[in-house]
Scaffold this motif. Structure first.
Motif, PDB file in Angstrom:
ATOM      1  N   GLY A 113       0.832  -1.218  -0.021  1.00 42.60           N
ATOM      2  CA  GLY A 113       0.037  -0.027   0.022  1.00 42.60           C
ATOM      3  C   GLY A 113       0.818   1.363  -0.013  1.00 42.60           C
ATOM      4  O   GLY A 113       0.535   2.088  -0.706  1.00 42.60           O
ATOM      5  N   ALA A 114       1.942   1.330   0.807  1.00 43.29           N
ATOM      6  CA  ALA A 114       2.567   2.504   0.711  1.00 43.29           C
ATOM      7  C   ALA A 114       3.499   2.593  -0.408  1.00 43.29           C
ATOM      8  O   ALA A 114       3.690   3.805  -0.878  1.00 43.29           O
ATOM      9  N   LEU A 115       3.995   1.527  -1.054  1.00 39.42           N
ATOM     10  CA  LEU A 115       4.371   1.739  -2.336  1.00 39.42           C
ATOM     11  C   LEU A 115       3.717   2.122  -3.414  1.00 39.42           C
ATOM     12  O   LEU A 115       3.970   2.695  -4.436  1.00 39.42           O
ATOM     13  N   ALA A 116       2.427   1.676  -3.184  1.00 36.69           N
ATOM     14  CA  ALA A 116       1.382   2.066  -4.305  1.00 36.69           C
ATOM     15  C   ALA A 116       1.341   3.726  -4.331  1.00 36.69           C
ATOM     16  O   ALA A 116       1.262   4.292  -5.107  1.00 36.69           O
TER      17      ALA A 116
ATOM     18  N   VAL B   3      -1.968  -1.566  -5.523  1.00 38.12           N
ATOM     19  CA  VAL B   3      -3.248  -1.437  -4.715  1.00 38.12           C
ATOM     20  C   VAL B   3      -3.654  -2.679  -4.721  1.00 38.12           C
ATOM     21  O   VAL B   3      -4.199  -3.218  -3.699  1.00 38.12           O
ATOM     22  N   LEU B   4      -4.102  -3.701  -6.063  1.00 41.15           N
ATOM     23  CA  LEU B   4      -4.630  -4.890  -5.884  1.00 41.15           C
ATOM     24  C   LEU B   4      -3.609  -5.893  -4.997  1.00 41.15           C
ATOM     25  O   LEU B   4      -4.313  -6.566  -4.422  1.00 41.15           O
ATOM     26  N   ALA B   5      -2.394  -5.761  -5.029  1.00 45.17           N
ATOM     27  CA  ALA B   5      -1.456  -6.758  -4.167  1.00 45.17           C
ATOM     28  C   ALA B   5      -1.719  -6.432  -2.735  1.00 45.17           C
ATOM     29  O   ALA B   5      -1.991  -7.321  -2.183  1.00 45.17           O
ATOM     30  N   SER B   6      -2.120  -5.048  -2.450  1.00 47.32           N
ATOM     31  CA  SER B   6      -1.974  -4.845  -1.067  1.00 47.32           C
ATOM     32  C   SER B   6      -3.440  -5.333  -0.492  1.00 47.32           C
ATOM     33  O   SER B   6      -3.529  -5.969   0.659  1.00 47.32           O
ATOM     34  N   ARG B   7      -4.583  -5.087  -1.321  1.00 42.02           N
ATOM     35  CA  ARG B   7      -5.875  -5.841  -1.009  1.00 42.02           C
ATOM     36  C   ARG B   7      -6.123  -7.226  -1.135  1.00 42.02           C
ATOM     37  O   ARG B   7      -6.574  -7.820  -0.276  1.00 42.02           O
TER      38      ARG B   7
ATOM     39  N   VAL C 244      -2.352   2.622   6.793  1.00 43.39           N
ATOM     40  CA  VAL C 244      -1.292   2.973   5.897  1.00 43.39           C
ATOM     41  C   VAL C 244      -1.676   2.867   4.313  1.00 43.39           C
ATOM     42  O   VAL C 244      -1.478   3.806   3.712  1.00 43.39           O
ATOM     43  N   PHE C 245      -2.369   1.916   4.016  1.00 44.17           N
ATOM     44  CA  PHE C 245      -3.051   1.837   2.573  1.00 44.17           C
ATOM     45  C   PHE C 245      -4.052   3.129   2.318  1.00 44.17           C
ATOM     46  O   PHE C 245      -3.686   3.599   1.359  1.00 44.17           O
ATOM     47  N   TYR C 246      -5.002   3.242   2.938  1.00 43.98           N
ATOM     48  CA  TYR C 246      -5.762   4.379   2.894  1.00 43.98           C
ATOM     49  C   TYR C 246      -5.181   5.746   2.843  1.00 43.98           C
ATOM     50  O   TYR C 246      -5.736   6.569   2.117  1.00 43.98           O
ATOM     51  N   LEU C 247      -4.139   5.900   3.486  1.00 42.78           N
ATOM     52  CA  LEU C 247      -3.633   7.282   3.527  1.00 42.78           C
ATOM     53  C   LEU C 247      -2.561   7.464   2.468  1.00 42.78           C
ATOM     54  O   LEU C 247      -2.403   8.425   1.877  1.00 42.78           O
ATOM     55  N   ALA C 248      -1.875   6.395   2.025  1.00 39.33           N
ATOM     56  CA  ALA C 248      -0.794   6.325   0.953  1.00 39.33           C
ATOM     57  C   ALA C 248      -1.289   6.825  -0.169  1.00 39.33           C
ATOM     58  O   ALA C 248      -0.747   7.695  -1.114  1.00 39.33           O
ATOM     59  N   VAL C 249      -2.396   6.030  -0.522  1.00 38.23           N
ATOM     60  CA  VAL C 249      -2.679   6.328  -1.992  1.00 38.23           C
ATOM     61  C   VAL C 249      -3.275   7.656  -2.276  1.00 38.23           C
ATOM     62  O   VAL C 249      -2.968   8.358  -3.399  1.00 38.23           O
ATOM     63  N   PRO C 250      -4.262   8.293  -1.353  1.00 40.30           N
ATOM     64  CA  PRO C 250      -4.498   9.744  -1.750  1.00 40.30           C
ATOM     65  C   PRO C 250      -3.224  10.704  -1.614  1.00 40.30           C
ATOM     66  O   PRO C 250      -3.029  11.690  -2.562  1.00 40.30           O
ATOM     67  N   LEU C 251      -2.476  10.540  -0.746  1.00 42.19           N
ATOM     68  CA  LEU C 251      -1.364  11.327  -0.473  1.00 42.19           C
ATOM     69  C   LEU C 251      -0.279  11.208  -1.914  1.00 42.19           C
ATOM     70  O   LEU C 251       0.083  11.980  -2.294  1.00 42.19           O
ATOM     71  N   GLY C 252      -0.556   9.913  -2.578  1.00 38.88           N
ATOM     72  CA  GLY C 252       0.445   9.777  -3.596  1.00 38.88           C
ATOM     73  C   GLY C 252      -0.167  10.698  -4.931  1.00 38.88           C
ATOM     74  O   GLY C 252       0.522  11.316  -5.503  1.00 38.88           O
ATOM     75  N   PHE C 253      -1.397  10.667  -5.088  1.00 33.24           N
ATOM     76  CA  PHE C 253      -2.226  11.471  -5.840  1.00 33.24           C
ATOM     77  C   PHE C 253      -1.979  12.859  -5.672  1.00 33.24           C
ATOM     78  O   PHE C 253      -1.687  13.877  -6.351  1.00 33.24           O
TER      79      PHE C 253
ATOM     80  N   LEU D 146      -6.024  16.029   0.595  1.00 29.42           N
ATOM     81  CA  LEU D 146      -5.987  16.166   2.143  1.00 29.42           C
ATOM     82  C   LEU D 146      -7.529  16.042   2.585  1.00 29.42           C
ATOM     83  O   LEU D 146      -7.640  15.570   3.872  1.00 29.42           O
ATOM     84  N   LEU D 147      -8.308  16.407   1.863  1.00 26.01           N
ATOM     85  CA  LEU D 147      -9.813  16.244   2.286  1.00 26.01           C
ATOM     86  C   LEU D 147     -10.053  14.906   2.334  1.00 26.01           C
ATOM     87  O   LEU D 147     -10.862  14.628   3.237  1.00 26.01           O
ATOM     88  N   LEU D 148      -9.420  14.048   1.504  1.00 24.72           N
ATOM     89  CA  LEU D 148      -9.915  12.508   1.471  1.00 24.72           C
ATOM     90  C   LEU D 148      -9.355  11.961   2.880  1.00 24.72           C
ATOM     91  O   LEU D 148      -9.809  11.124   3.489  1.00 24.72           O
ATOM     92  N   VAL D 149      -7.986  12.295   3.128  1.00 28.08           N
ATOM     93  CA  VAL D 149      -7.282  11.740   4.063  1.00 28.08           C
ATOM     94  C   VAL D 149      -7.837  12.331   5.413  1.00 28.08           C
ATOM     95  O   VAL D 149      -8.080  11.556   6.331  1.00 28.08           O
ATOM     96  N   ALA D 150      -8.441  13.573   5.560  1.00 30.63           N
ATOM     97  CA  ALA D 150      -9.201  14.121   6.674  1.00 30.63           C
ATOM     98  C   ALA D 150     -10.393  13.143   6.890  1.00 30.63           C
ATOM     99  O   ALA D 150     -10.897  12.910   7.959  1.00 30.63           O
ATOM    100  N   THR D 151     -11.265  12.961   5.883  1.00 31.61           N
ATOM    101  CA  THR D 151     -12.507  12.139   6.111  1.00 31.61           C
ATOM    102  C   THR D 151     -12.298  10.565   6.351  1.00 31.61           C
ATOM    103  O   THR D 151     -12.761   9.964   6.874  1.00 31.61           O
ATOM    104  N   PHE D 152     -10.956  10.191   5.820  1.00 25.89           N
ATOM    105  CA  PHE D 152     -10.760   8.562   6.195  1.00 25.89           C
ATOM    106  C   PHE D 152     -10.302   8.703   7.590  1.00 25.89           C
ATOM    107  O   PHE D 152     -10.811   7.838   8.020  1.00 25.89           O
TER     108      PHE D 152
END
Length: 200
Positions: free
Chosen positions: A39-42, A58-62, A91-100, A112-118
């Motif tokens: 997830g972090a690498l994604a 992402v798929l590997a992480s899930r 870790v997964f839920y936060l890494a992906v939006p931060l990557g984008f 940041l909005l997505l991270v806040a609501t997560f």
């Protein structure tokens, strides 16, 4: 929202894979850590402008997230395993939006909005679980878990679908992130109403 409905379809396949991993001596905790790393690498891949590589991770992480639970169902769950599983998930839920958010400056406010609501969703989820444990409440709607899993509009299946769409359509990240953030806020409201009814 769809997690409990999908479990009867997905769990038998994961259980067979998990049993095979147990036979070769692989435990749940290393698989959880591998899922967190994927997830972090994604997030890193997406941040470097490689959303399709990010999609594979992402798929590997899930997949790994599903397998750690399958292994635990064979060997028996542990409290630390439950803790590690939820930390790895976030870790997964936060890494992906931060990557984008790092991939394009215009994405950052929506990331940041997505991270806040997560984060709000996680707080409501874990607070509900703590109070449910205090009262001895149990549920198997999401399978055998180390603690109470309360249902919401935005759960794993919806988030995974959103992340897949983001990776396939990076330019749509602001729109998709806004929709998911709205679902997260509705989930917090929904869970809070249920908590008021159950715990007051």
């Amino acid at each position: 929202m769809f997690d409990a409905l999908l479990r009867p379809l997905i769990d038998p396949v994961l259980d067979r894979m998990g049993a095979a991993l147990v036979r070769v001596g692989i435990g749940a905790n290393p698989v959880s850590l591998a899922g967190a790393a994927s997830g972090a690498l994604a997030g890193v891949a997406i941040g470097l402008g490689q959303p399709l590589a990010g999609l594979v991770l992402v798929l590997a992480s899930r997949l790994l997230d599903g397998l750690d639970g399958a292994i635990a169902r064979v060997k028996g769950p542990t409290d630390f395993g439950g803790y590690l599983d939820i930390v790895s998930d976030y870790v997964f839920y936060l890494a992906v939006p931060l990557g984008f958010g790092l991939a394009a400056p215009g994405n950052l406010p929506f990331a940041l909005l997505l991270v806040a609501t997560f984060t709000l969703t996680a707080v409501s989820f874990l607070a509900y679980a703590a109070l449910a444990a205090k009262r001895g409440l149990e549920t198997r709607a999401h399978g055998l878990k180390s603690f109470f899993y309360s249902t919401g509009l935005a759960e794993g299946a919806e988030t995974l679908l959103a992340f897949i769409l983001m990776c396939l359509w990076p330019a749509g990240f602001p729109v998709i992130a806004s929709i998911v953030a709205g679902l997260c806020l509705l989930t917090v409201i929904q869970r809070s109403v249920i908590a008021w009814r159950v715990f007051r």
